[in-house]
Write an enzyme that holds these catalytic residues in place. Structure first.
Site, PDB file in Angstrom:
ATOM      1  N   ASP A 135       0.827  -1.220   0.000  1.00  0.00           N
ATOM      2  CA  ASP A 135       0.000   0.000   0.000  1.00  0.00           C
ATOM      3  C   ASP A 135       0.856   1.263   0.000  1.00  0.00           C
ATOM      4  O   ASP A 135       0.352   2.359  -0.264  1.00  0.00           O
ATOM      5  CB  ASP A 135      -0.967   0.002   1.194  1.00  0.00           C
ATOM      6  CG  ASP A 135      -0.292  -0.065   2.557  1.00  0.00           C
ATOM      7  OD1 ASP A 135       0.954  -0.131   2.614  1.00  0.00           O
ATOM      8  OD2 ASP A 135      -1.018  -0.062   3.574  1.00  0.00           O
ATOM      9  N   GLU A 136       2.168   1.123   0.276  1.00  0.00           N
ATOM     10  CA  GLU A 136       3.021   2.317   0.344  1.00  0.00           C
ATOM     11  C   GLU A 136       3.146   3.013  -1.007  1.00  0.00           C
ATOM     12  O   GLU A 136       3.539   4.171  -1.068  1.00  0.00           O
ATOM     13  CB  GLU A 136       4.404   1.955   0.883  1.00  0.00           C
ATOM     14  CG  GLU A 136       4.334   1.356   2.270  1.00  0.00           C
ATOM     15  CD  GLU A 136       5.640   1.409   3.033  1.00  0.00           C
ATOM     16  OE1 GLU A 136       6.560   2.117   2.608  1.00  0.00           O
ATOM     17  OE2 GLU A 136       5.707   0.731   4.077  1.00  0.00           O
ATOM     18  N   TYR A 159      12.170   2.811  -1.091  1.00  0.00           N
ATOM     19  CA  TYR A 159      11.496   1.500  -1.100  1.00  0.00           C
ATOM     20  C   TYR A 159      10.187   1.563  -1.877  1.00  0.00           C
ATOM     21  O   TYR A 159       9.958   0.784  -2.812  1.00  0.00           O
ATOM     22  CB  TYR A 159      11.234   1.025   0.341  1.00  0.00           C
ATOM     23  CG  TYR A 159      10.213  -0.096   0.407  1.00  0.00           C
ATOM     24  CD1 TYR A 159      10.530  -1.382  -0.041  1.00  0.00           C
ATOM     25  CD2 TYR A 159       8.916   0.125   0.898  1.00  0.00           C
ATOM     26  CE1 TYR A 159       9.585  -2.412  -0.005  1.00  0.00           C
ATOM     27  CE2 TYR A 159       7.976  -0.898   0.940  1.00  0.00           C
ATOM     28  CZ  TYR A 159       8.314  -2.160   0.490  1.00  0.00           C
ATOM     29  OH  TYR A 159       7.387  -3.174   0.510  1.00  0.00           O
TER      30      TYR A 159
HETATM   31  P1  NAD Z   1      11.456  -9.960   3.713  1.00  0.00           P
HETATM   32  O1  NAD Z   1      12.469  -8.867   3.647  1.00  0.00           O
HETATM   33  O2  NAD Z   1      11.161 -10.603   5.003  1.00  0.00           O
HETATM   34  O3  NAD Z   1      11.879 -11.135   2.701  1.00  0.00           O
HETATM   35  C1  NAD Z   1      12.382 -10.901   1.417  1.00  0.00           C
HETATM   36  C2  NAD Z   1      12.940 -12.215   0.879  1.00  0.00           C
HETATM   37  O4  NAD Z   1      13.397 -11.991  -0.469  1.00  0.00           O
HETATM   38  C3  NAD Z   1      14.140 -12.752   1.670  1.00  0.00           C
HETATM   39  O5  NAD Z   1      14.002 -14.136   1.870  1.00  0.00           O
HETATM   40  C4  NAD Z   1      15.325 -12.432   0.769  1.00  0.00           C
HETATM   41  O6  NAD Z   1      16.408 -13.340   0.938  1.00  0.00           O
HETATM   42  C5  NAD Z   1      14.687 -12.544  -0.608  1.00  0.00           C
HETATM   43  N1  NAD Z   1      15.423 -11.761  -1.625  1.00  0.00           N
HETATM   44  C6  NAD Z   1      15.830 -10.467  -1.514  1.00  0.00           C
HETATM   45  N2  NAD Z   1      16.484 -10.107  -2.647  1.00  0.00           N
HETATM   46  C7  NAD Z   1      16.439 -11.174  -3.480  1.00  0.00           C
HETATM   47  C8  NAD Z   1      16.917 -11.413  -4.802  1.00  0.00           C
HETATM   48  N3  NAD Z   1      17.583 -10.462  -5.480  1.00  0.00           N
HETATM   49  N4  NAD Z   1      16.713 -12.628  -5.365  1.00  0.00           N
HETATM   50  C9  NAD Z   1      16.053 -13.595  -4.675  1.00  0.00           C
HETATM   51  N5  NAD Z   1      15.595 -13.429  -3.414  1.00  0.00           N
HETATM   52  C10 NAD Z   1      15.783 -12.235  -2.839  1.00  0.00           C
HETATM   53  O7  NAD Z   1      10.147  -9.361   3.043  1.00  0.00           O
HETATM   54  P2  NAD Z   1       8.620  -9.591   3.431  1.00  0.00           P
HETATM   55  O8  NAD Z   1       8.257  -8.675   4.531  1.00  0.00           O
HETATM   56  O9  NAD Z   1       8.358 -11.041   3.563  1.00  0.00           O
HETATM   57  O10 NAD Z   1       7.909  -9.027   2.112  1.00  0.00           O
HETATM   58  C11 NAD Z   1       7.648  -9.890   0.995  1.00  0.00           C
HETATM   59  C12 NAD Z   1       7.015  -9.066  -0.117  1.00  0.00           C
HETATM   60  O11 NAD Z   1       5.811  -8.491   0.345  1.00  0.00           O
HETATM   61  C13 NAD Z   1       7.886  -7.899  -0.602  1.00  0.00           C
HETATM   62  O12 NAD Z   1       7.752  -7.805  -1.995  1.00  0.00           O
HETATM   63  C14 NAD Z   1       7.294  -6.676   0.079  1.00  0.00           C
HETATM   64  O13 NAD Z   1       7.480  -5.515  -0.691  1.00  0.00           O
HETATM   65  C15 NAD Z   1       5.826  -7.081   0.147  1.00  0.00           C
HETATM   66  N6  NAD Z   1       5.063  -6.477   1.260  1.00  0.00           N
HETATM   67  C16 NAD Z   1       5.479  -6.645   2.533  1.00  0.00           C
HETATM   68  C17 NAD Z   1       4.714  -6.108   3.592  1.00  0.00           C
HETATM   69  C18 NAD Z   1       5.125  -6.289   5.030  1.00  0.00           C
HETATM   70  O14 NAD Z   1       4.441  -5.745   5.911  1.00  0.00           O
HETATM   71  N7  NAD Z   1       6.151  -7.040   5.350  1.00  0.00           N
HETATM   72  C19 NAD Z   1       3.558  -5.385   3.305  1.00  0.00           C
HETATM   73  C20 NAD Z   1       3.197  -5.204   1.962  1.00  0.00           C
HETATM   74  C21 NAD Z   1       3.946  -5.780   0.948  1.00  0.00           C
HETATM   75  O1  TDX Z   2      12.020   1.388  15.455  1.00  0.00           O
HETATM   76  C1  TDX Z   2      11.001   1.787  14.843  1.00  0.00           C
HETATM   77  N1  TDX Z   2      10.224   2.781  15.390  1.00  0.00           N
HETATM   78  C2  TDX Z   2       9.125   3.275  14.759  1.00  0.00           C
HETATM   79  O2  TDX Z   2       8.462   4.187  15.296  1.00  0.00           O
HETATM   80  C3  TDX Z   2      10.604   1.234  13.566  1.00  0.00           C
HETATM   81  C4  TDX Z   2      11.425   0.141  12.926  1.00  0.00           C
HETATM   82  C5  TDX Z   2       9.474   1.738  12.970  1.00  0.00           C
HETATM   83  N2  TDX Z   2       8.765   2.742  13.539  1.00  0.00           N
HETATM   84  C6  TDX Z   2       7.546   3.225  12.856  1.00  0.00           C
HETATM   85  C7  TDX Z   2       7.692   3.590  11.403  1.00  0.00           C
HETATM   86  C8  TDX Z   2       6.346   3.228  10.822  1.00  0.00           C
HETATM   87  O3  TDX Z   2       5.430   4.297  11.002  1.00  0.00           O
HETATM   88  O4  TDX Z   2       6.619   2.135  12.887  1.00  0.00           O
HETATM   89  C9  TDX Z   2       5.865   2.051  11.675  1.00  0.00           C
HETATM   90  C10 TDX Z   2       6.114   0.708  11.028  1.00  0.00           C
HETATM   91  O5  TDX Z   2       7.447   0.701  10.583  1.00  0.00           O
HETATM   92  P1  TDX Z   2       8.082  -0.561   9.815  1.00  0.00           P
HETATM   93  O6  TDX Z   2       7.884  -1.778  10.643  1.00  0.00           O
HETATM   94  O7  TDX Z   2       9.457  -0.194   9.385  1.00  0.00           O
HETATM   95  O8  TDX Z   2       7.079  -0.712   8.574  1.00  0.00           O
HETATM   96  P2  TDX Z   2       6.667   0.288   7.396  1.00  0.00           P
HETATM   97  O9  TDX Z   2       7.687   1.331   7.179  1.00  0.00           O
HETATM   98  O10 TDX Z   2       5.255   0.750   7.678  1.00  0.00           O
HETATM   99  O11 TDX Z   2       6.691  -0.731   6.144  1.00  0.00           O
HETATM  100  C11 TDX Z   2       6.156  -2.081   6.273  1.00  0.00           C
HETATM  101  O12 TDX Z   2       4.844  -2.156   5.761  1.00  0.00           O
HETATM  102  C12 TDX Z   2       4.674  -2.016   4.362  1.00  0.00           C
HETATM  103  C13 TDX Z   2       7.056  -3.087   5.556  1.00  0.00           C
HETATM  104  O13 TDX Z   2       8.370  -3.012   6.071  1.00  0.00           O
HETATM  105  C14 TDX Z   2       7.041  -2.857   4.076  1.00  0.00           C
HETATM  106  O14 TDX Z   2       7.816  -3.863   3.411  1.00  0.00           O
HETATM  107  C15 TDX Z   2       5.614  -2.936   3.583  1.00  0.00           C
HETATM  108  O15 TDX Z   2       5.528  -2.659   2.215  1.00  0.00           O
END
Ligand code: NAD
Ligand code: TDX
Length: 355
Positions: A135-136, A159
């Site tokens: 959603d970012e 990002y």
């Molecule tokens: P994460 O950082 O935990 O995992 C990313 C994975 O991708 C890791 O296992 C890493 O080794 C692998 N990777 C990174 N670069 C690579 C490359 N060049 N080739 C092959 N593998 C590679 O991420 P996540 O939080 O599990 O997010 C997964 C997906 O979901 C991402 O595309 C992210 O943008 C999206 N997403 C995440 C969130 C969230 O809250 N975590 C929310 C919305 C969307």
């Molecule tokens: O130490 C912290 N203190 C703090 O106040 C950290 C790590 C984060 N924050 C705040 C920043 C954000 O408002 O908390 C909120 C959440 O931060 P993150 O966990 O870094 O997530 P965010 O930046 O919202 O992004 C996450 O959600 C969307 C995922 O990392 C992304 O991959 C995804 O796309």
């Protein structure tokens, strides 16, 4: 039988998805391609590592030769694309990897799918390329309103800009080449196997260990929290039943200010493991620190399309999900310590040797 290529399956969401897909698709073949960056931990999947339907390949999504070989060798018909650099703070201090993996990597994967699926005489009617996005890409909301699938893109961080760029490429491959794509844009996930650099696992780990709890700015930024297994269910729903070319927003309907998240975790830990050794409550560890540059104020998802068209809605409330999450981290201290001391990176070599 579906033949899936999951990218980034050793990360937080990917590993939860691989486990769920193997449970819910008994006839599938599942290949997990992961570079094992700092965020990739193959130990996340140790319970299914020996499943005969599963194959792990250590590799980079920017490696077109490897991708072409994998598509042909495994006759891939379904891609679930998670692999990405995912942490906003890291994208501020080091954006280059985000451009490389999120943009160039997605492009390389699209090319491999196009070459394999859209070759002459090939029937691609059952093929699907699901791109997992965020959603970012929609930017930042004020106090009211929601992101819909029609909200114009307005990314603010390296990002989110790199994810937006990859989303545009995915849509372009649908319109230009007819590649059978699907896209999901979802809100903040939380749950088991979340790397302790992100807000919830970082606060959990610091609070457990009596360390400072950094809250950026005034702590009033809002995120819409989604339990990771609900997200994985949504992805399965979209890949099985979604309309080709469409985007689906996925949200938890759980808007919380960051400070509420932090105090909730503090109070839960106080109840479950007792107060700090000096008798203080964990809330005393909260420290307001300098804000993240370009910090988006509020995210909130309107997930009515996926509910109306595909019947998905989140099953886990925030109250249930945060309890499950706290319990998982309390039950798995060795996972956190291996991640924090880096020893988790030896696990792959121990399992597979140097191949
Ligand atoms: P994460 O950082 O935990 O995992 C990313 C994975 O991708 C890791 O296992 C890493 O080794 C692998 N990777 C990174 N670069 C690579 C490359 N060049 N080739 C092959 N593998 C590679 O991420 P996540 O939080 O599990 O997010 C997964 C997906 O979901 C991402 O595309 C992210 O943008 C999206 N997403 C995440 C969130 C969230 O809250 N975590 C929310 C919305 C969307
Ligand atoms: O130490 C912290 N203190 C703090 O106040 C950290 C790590 C984060 N924050 C705040 C920043 C954000 O408002 O908390 C909120 C959440 O931060 P993150 O966990 O870094 O997530 P965010 O930046 O919202 O992004 C996450 O959600 C969307 C995922 O990392 C992304 O991959 C995804 O796309």
């Amino acid at each position: 039988m579906k033949r899936l290529l999951v990218t980034g399956g050793c990360g937080f969401i990917g590993s939860n998805f691989v486990r769920l897909a193997l449970q819910q698709l008994p006839d599938c073949r599942l290949v997990n391609l992961d570079k094992l960056t700092y965020a990739g931990n193959h130990e996340n999947l140790k319970d299914i590592a020996n499943d005969p339907r599963y194959r792990f390949v250590k590799g980079d999504i920017t490696d077109g030769t490897l991708l072409e070989k994998l598509f042909a060798e495994e006759q891939i018909d379904t891609v679930i694309h998670f692999a990405a650099e995912s942490h906003v703070d890291r994208s501020i201090t080091g954006p280059a990897e985000f451009i490389q993996t999120n943009i160039v990597g997605t492009f390389t994967l699209l090319e491999a799918a196009r070459k394999y699926w859209l070759a002459d005489n090939k029937d691609s009617s059952q093929c699907r390329f699901l791109h997992v996005s965020t959603d970012e890409v929609y930017g930042s909301l004020g106090d009211t309103g929601y992101f819909t699938e029609e909200t114009p893109y307005d990314p603010r961080s390296p990002y989110s800009s790199s994810k937006a760029s990859s989303d545009h490429l995915v849509n372009a491959y649908f319109h230009t080449y007819g590649l059978p794509i699907l896209m999901t844009n979802c809100s903040n996930n939380y749950g088991p196997y979340h790397f302790p650099e992100k807000l919830i696992p970082l606060i959990l780990n610091n609070a457990l260990n009596g360390k400072d709890l950094p809250v950026y700015g005034d702590g009033k930024n809002v995120r819409d929290w989604l339990y990771v297994v609900d997200h994985c269910e949504a992805i399965l729903t979209v890949v099985l039943n979604g309309t080709i070319g469409e985007t689906y927003n996925v949200g938890g309907n759980n808007e919380k200010q960051n400070i509420e998240i932090v105090t909730t975790i503090c109070d839960l830990l106080d109840q479950k493991v007792g107060l700090l050794p000096d008798g203080e409550a964990r809330r005393t560890l909260i420290r307001y620190v300098t804000d993240r540059p370009g910090h988006d104020r509020r995210y909130a998802i309107d997930a009515s399309k996926i509910k109306k068209e595909l019947g998905w809605s989140p099953a886990v409330t925030f109250e249930e999900g945060i309890l499950k999450t706290v319990d998982w981290y309390l039950d798995n201290p060795e996972w956190i310590s291996a991640v924090l001391d880096g020893s988790y990176q030896n696990y792959y070599e121990e399992m597979y040797g140097n191949r």
